[in-house]
Write an enzyme that holds these catalytic residues in place. Structure first.
Site, PDB file in Angstrom:
ATOM      1  N   GLY A 226      15.197  82.693 -89.502  1.00  0.00           N
ATOM      2  CA  GLY A 226      15.341  81.715 -88.469  1.00  0.00           C
ATOM      3  C   GLY A 226      16.461  82.682 -87.385  1.00  0.00           C
ATOM      4  O   GLY A 226      16.157  82.701 -86.279  1.00  0.00           O
ATOM      5  N   THR A 227      17.406  83.078 -88.008  1.00  0.00           N
ATOM      6  CA  THR A 227      18.529  83.733 -87.134  1.00  0.00           C
ATOM      7  C   THR A 227      18.455  85.231 -87.358  1.00  0.00           C
ATOM      8  O   THR A 227      19.052  85.944 -86.562  1.00  0.00           O
ATOM      9  CB  THR A 227      19.847  83.360 -87.754  1.00  0.00           C
TER      10      THR A 227
ATOM     11  N   ILE B 180      20.089  86.318 -89.771  1.00  0.00           N
ATOM     12  CA  ILE B 180      21.174  86.714 -90.778  1.00  0.00           C
ATOM     13  C   ILE B 180      20.736  86.965 -92.548  1.00  0.00           C
ATOM     14  O   ILE B 180      21.224  87.778 -92.908  1.00  0.00           O
ATOM     15  CB  ILE B 180      22.399  85.561 -90.494  1.00  0.00           C
TER      16      ILE B 180
ATOM     17  N   MET C 128      18.326  87.715 -93.664  1.00  0.00           N
ATOM     18  CA  MET C 128      17.340  88.926 -93.751  1.00  0.00           C
ATOM     19  C   MET C 128      18.249  90.002 -93.981  1.00  0.00           C
ATOM     20  O   MET C 128      18.110  90.900 -94.618  1.00  0.00           O
ATOM     21  CB  MET C 128      16.475  89.094 -92.924  1.00  0.00           C
TER      22      MET C 128
ATOM     23  N   HIS D 126      23.476 105.382 -83.360  1.00  0.00           N
ATOM     24  CA  HIS D 126      24.937 105.545 -83.747  1.00  0.00           C
ATOM     25  C   HIS D 126      24.923 105.148 -85.494  1.00  0.00           C
ATOM     26  O   HIS D 126      25.629 105.846 -86.324  1.00  0.00           O
ATOM     27  CB  HIS D 126      25.969 104.651 -83.292  1.00  0.00           C
TER      28      HIS D 126
ATOM     29  N   ARG E 172      29.809 113.190 -85.278  1.00  0.00           N
ATOM     30  CA  ARG E 172      30.706 112.246 -85.660  1.00  0.00           C
ATOM     31  C   ARG E 172      29.750 110.863 -86.350  1.00  0.00           C
ATOM     32  O   ARG E 172      30.255 110.209 -87.032  1.00  0.00           O
ATOM     33  CB  ARG E 172      31.376 111.759 -84.683  1.00  0.00           C
ATOM     34  N   HIS E 173      28.567 110.887 -85.757  1.00  0.00           N
ATOM     35  CA  HIS E 173      27.885 109.526 -86.169  1.00  0.00           C
ATOM     36  C   HIS E 173      27.353 110.041 -87.804  1.00  0.00           C
ATOM     37  O   HIS E 173      27.239 109.196 -88.592  1.00  0.00           O
ATOM     38  CB  HIS E 173      26.818 109.217 -85.261  1.00  0.00           C
TER      39      HIS E 173
END
Ligand code: RB5
Length: 151
Positions: free
Chosen positions: A66-67, A69, A71, A98, A133-134
């Site tokens: 649904g959101t 979140i 998952m 990144h 840096r990443h």
């Protein structure tokens, strides 16, 4: 590129739209369910998909609830998974550039199909390529996982 896709009931309809889009774009897509709008528990979809991505069976995974979140929370419990919950194209692109995200989480009750397809398209086309840096920062995430128990 082999893609795994999965959704709970809250993401089912968007999953079907994204799946059709991906197949039309030429991606090889494996569907981890669910297959209707009947209620299911998002960990039961997210965990097997995230494990399959972490084992290298798929290059990328897409999870929709649904959101988005639930998952993303579950997928990020799996070693080697960097799941990014995105609702815009800029974040989706930078989650790869990144953070080397290998799972994209979307909210089926948050996004319309048009924007969701643009997000997916941009995310899949991006590569982890923006420099030392990443790499150093993502390696620090991998270091944090070193204490995790393997299953
Ligand atoms: C299901 O109602 C909903 O909680 C689920 O799809 C998801 O949004 C959870 O994070």
């Amino acid at each position: 590129m082999k893609i795994a896709i999965g959704a709970d009931h809250g993401g089912y309809r968007l999953k079907e739209e994204i799946k059709e889009f991906l197949v039309n774009e030429g991606y090889k897509v494996s569907d981890f369910g669910t297959d209707s709008e009947a209620s299911v528990d998002y960990p039961d979809i997210a965990y097997p998909l995230a494990k399959a991505v972490s084992k290298g069976e798929f290059e990328r995974g897409i999870l929709i609830c649904g959101t988005g979140i639930g998952m993303s929370l579950v997928a990020n419990k799996v070693k080697g998974i960097r799941a990014a919950l995105c609702s815009d194209v800029y974040s989706a692109r930078h989650s790869v550039l990144h953070n080397n995200a290998n799972v994209l989480a979307l909210g089926g009750r948050v996004l319309g199909p048009g924007l969701a397809k643009e997000i997916v398209d941009a995310w899949l086309k991006e590569k982890f390529s923006e420099g030392e840096r990443h790499i150093r920062r993502v390696n620090k995430i991998l270091d944090l996982e070193k204490g995790w128990k393997d299953e």
